[in-house]
Structure formats: C-alpha cells, structure tokens
Motif scaffolding. Sequence first.
Motif, PDB file in Angstrom:
ATOM      1  N   SER A 123      44.702  36.696  34.703  1.00 18.64           N
ATOM      2  CA  SER A 123      44.830  37.780  33.746  1.00 18.64           C
ATOM      3  C   SER A 123      46.282  38.080  33.473  1.00 18.64           C
ATOM      4  O   SER A 123      47.090  38.178  34.317  1.00 18.64           O
ATOM      5  N   PHE A 133      39.418  37.254  22.002  1.00 19.26           N
ATOM      6  CA  PHE A 133      39.017  36.767  23.321  1.00 19.26           C
ATOM      7  C   PHE A 133      39.596  37.634  24.436  1.00 19.26           C
ATOM      8  O   PHE A 133      38.964  37.824  25.467  1.00 19.26           O
ATOM      9  N   THR A 134      40.788  38.171  24.218  1.00 17.75           N
ATOM     10  CA  THR A 134      41.417  39.009  25.244  1.00 17.75           C
ATOM     11  C   THR A 134      40.524  40.190  25.606  1.00 17.75           C
ATOM     12  O   THR A 134      40.286  40.462  26.784  1.00 17.75           O
ATOM     13  N   GLY A 175      39.792  29.154  29.075  1.00 21.77           N
ATOM     14  CA  GLY A 175      38.698  30.121  29.067  1.00 21.77           C
ATOM     15  C   GLY A 175      38.230  30.398  27.660  1.00 21.77           C
ATOM     16  O   GLY A 175      39.051  30.560  26.749  1.00 21.77           O
ATOM     17  N   SER A 192      35.186  27.718  31.211  1.00 22.35           N
ATOM     18  CA  SER A 192      36.415  26.943  31.112  1.00 22.35           C
ATOM     19  C   SER A 192      36.109  25.486  31.369  1.00 22.35           C
ATOM     20  O   SER A 192      35.122  25.146  32.019  1.00 22.35           O
ATOM     21  N   GLN A 218      37.249  32.435  35.137  1.00 29.08           N
ATOM     22  CA  GLN A 218      37.875  33.349  34.200  1.00 29.08           C
ATOM     23  C   GLN A 218      39.332  33.071  33.938  1.00 29.08           C
ATOM     24  O   GLN A 218      39.883  33.619  33.012  1.00 29.08           O
ATOM     25  N   GLN A 222      37.200  38.918  27.297  1.00 32.18           N
ATOM     26  CA  GLN A 222      37.395  38.537  28.703  1.00 32.18           C
ATOM     27  C   GLN A 222      37.505  39.780  29.591  1.00 32.18           C
ATOM     28  O   GLN A 222      37.013  39.788  30.710  1.00 32.18           O
ATOM     29  N   VAL A 275      32.640  34.000  30.590  1.00 26.55           N
ATOM     30  CA  VAL A 275      33.797  33.198  30.202  1.00 26.55           C
ATOM     31  C   VAL A 275      33.619  31.826  30.831  1.00 26.55           C
ATOM     32  O   VAL A 275      33.352  31.714  32.028  1.00 26.55           O
ATOM     33  N   PRO A 333      33.907  39.514  31.799  1.00 26.86           N
ATOM     34  CA  PRO A 333      34.498  38.398  32.556  1.00 26.86           C
ATOM     35  C   PRO A 333      33.465  37.412  33.089  1.00 26.86           C
ATOM     36  O   PRO A 333      33.777  36.245  33.312  1.00 26.86           O
TER      37      PRO A 333
END
Length: 115
Positions: free
Chosen positions: A115, A93-94, A35, A106, A112, A97, A104, A101
């Motif tokens: 978590s 990024f934490t 992500g 990937s 996403q 996100q 994001v 959300p």
Amino acid sequence: MSFNHIDPATLRLWLDEQRPLTLVDIRDPFSFESGHIPGSRHLDNTSVGDFVDRAAPEQPVVVVCYHGHSSQQAAGWLAGQGFQEVYSLDGGFTDWQYRHPEHVASRNGGGQGSS
C-alpha cells in the motif's frame, strides 16, 4: 455519446450478482500485474483496437484507472465507439483496493500488493 459513473459499492454488488459486464483496466502494465479487479483485462493503445472490434457493444463496460480521472476520458471515447453502456469507476483502482482488498488479483499470486 456519454458515459456513466459507478461507485465501488455498486460494482462490487454487480460482480457478486455475476452480472454480465466487461471490466477494462487502463493503468500501466506493471500496476495491472501487481493488482487488479478479478476478471478485468488490461487495455492500452496496443490492445484497444482489437477490443473495440471483438467486444459486444451491448454489454456494459466498466473502465478502471488509478484514481477515476483518466478512466472518464477513456469511457467517453469507448461510448463514442458504439458501446451502449459505459461506466467509469469512481475513485479508480486505488479506492477499490482500499475498500475491497479481498477482491484484488495479481499475476504473481501475491494478493493485494503493497500500500
């Protein structure tokens, strides 16, 4: 040379406005693949030399890491390489996100991630 801080709300606004900027993500490759902020490129010790050689020094650079700590060191280093406007994403990024959300991407198309 110094760098600036940018919060997730401001970065989101800049992306929505399609401001010209370069997003670099310095997390490990697996985390990046799982992500990342759409439009960002993975940057590590192998690719940073090429990035410095090819990137436009006048275009703003936003550095993303996990929690907004190691990005500060990387942002300071990039500023020292002649990039004129460098930012470290506060919260990394934490936090991005968590707050955004829907923004994001990937590599595996899974959205996403967990978590």
